[in-house]
Design an enzyme around this catalytic site. Structure first.
Site, short mmCIF file in Angstrom:
data_model
loop_
_atom_site.label_atom_id
_atom_site.label_comp_id
_atom_site.label_asym_id
_atom_site.label_seq_id
_atom_site.Cartn_x
_atom_site.Cartn_y
_atom_site.Cartn_z
NE ARG A 24 -2.55 -0.64 3.46
CZ ARG A 24 -3.02 -0.16 4.59
NH1 ARG A 24 -4.13 0.55 4.61
NH2 ARG A 24 -2.41 -0.38 5.73
CG ASN A 42 -4.16 -3.79 3.43
OD1 ASN A 42 -3.64 -3.76 2.32
ND2 ASN A 42 -3.46 -3.72 4.54
#
Length: 95
Positions: A24, A42
């Site tokens: 990320r 996520n």
């Protein structure tokens, strides 16, 4: 689906080893590098979901970068679909 200034928006789901490996963060840095806006998060199923918006060429190069990922991630597949361009600034990391 182009915005007034030629921007496009893509919804992307990354599948593979993409959680608990800095993916990320890597995605956020790549999006900033290519002057994209949007968000990344996520998902409970182990994927990483995002929407990015910007110039078509920048999004294309961004997707090539995140396919490679960082040295700890492995991207097996990117699921990509078009979204409507929206008014927004910056990037968000969602939980």
């Amino acid at each position: 689906m182009f915005g007034r200034n030629g921007d496009v928006r893509k919804h992307i789901v990354a599948e593979g080893h993409v959680q608990e490996c800095g993916f990320r963060y890597y995605t956020m840095m790549a999006a900033r590098k290519y002057h994209l806006t949007g968000w990344v998060m996520n998902c409970e199923d182990g994927t990483v979901e995002m929407e990015v918006q910007g110039k078509p060429l920048n999004i294309h190069v961004f997707m090539n970068d995140i396919k490679t990922g960082n040295r700890f991630a492995r991207v097996d597949h990117l699921w990509v679909s078009d979204r409507e361009v929206i008014a927004e600034r910056g990037l968000q990391m969602r939980n």
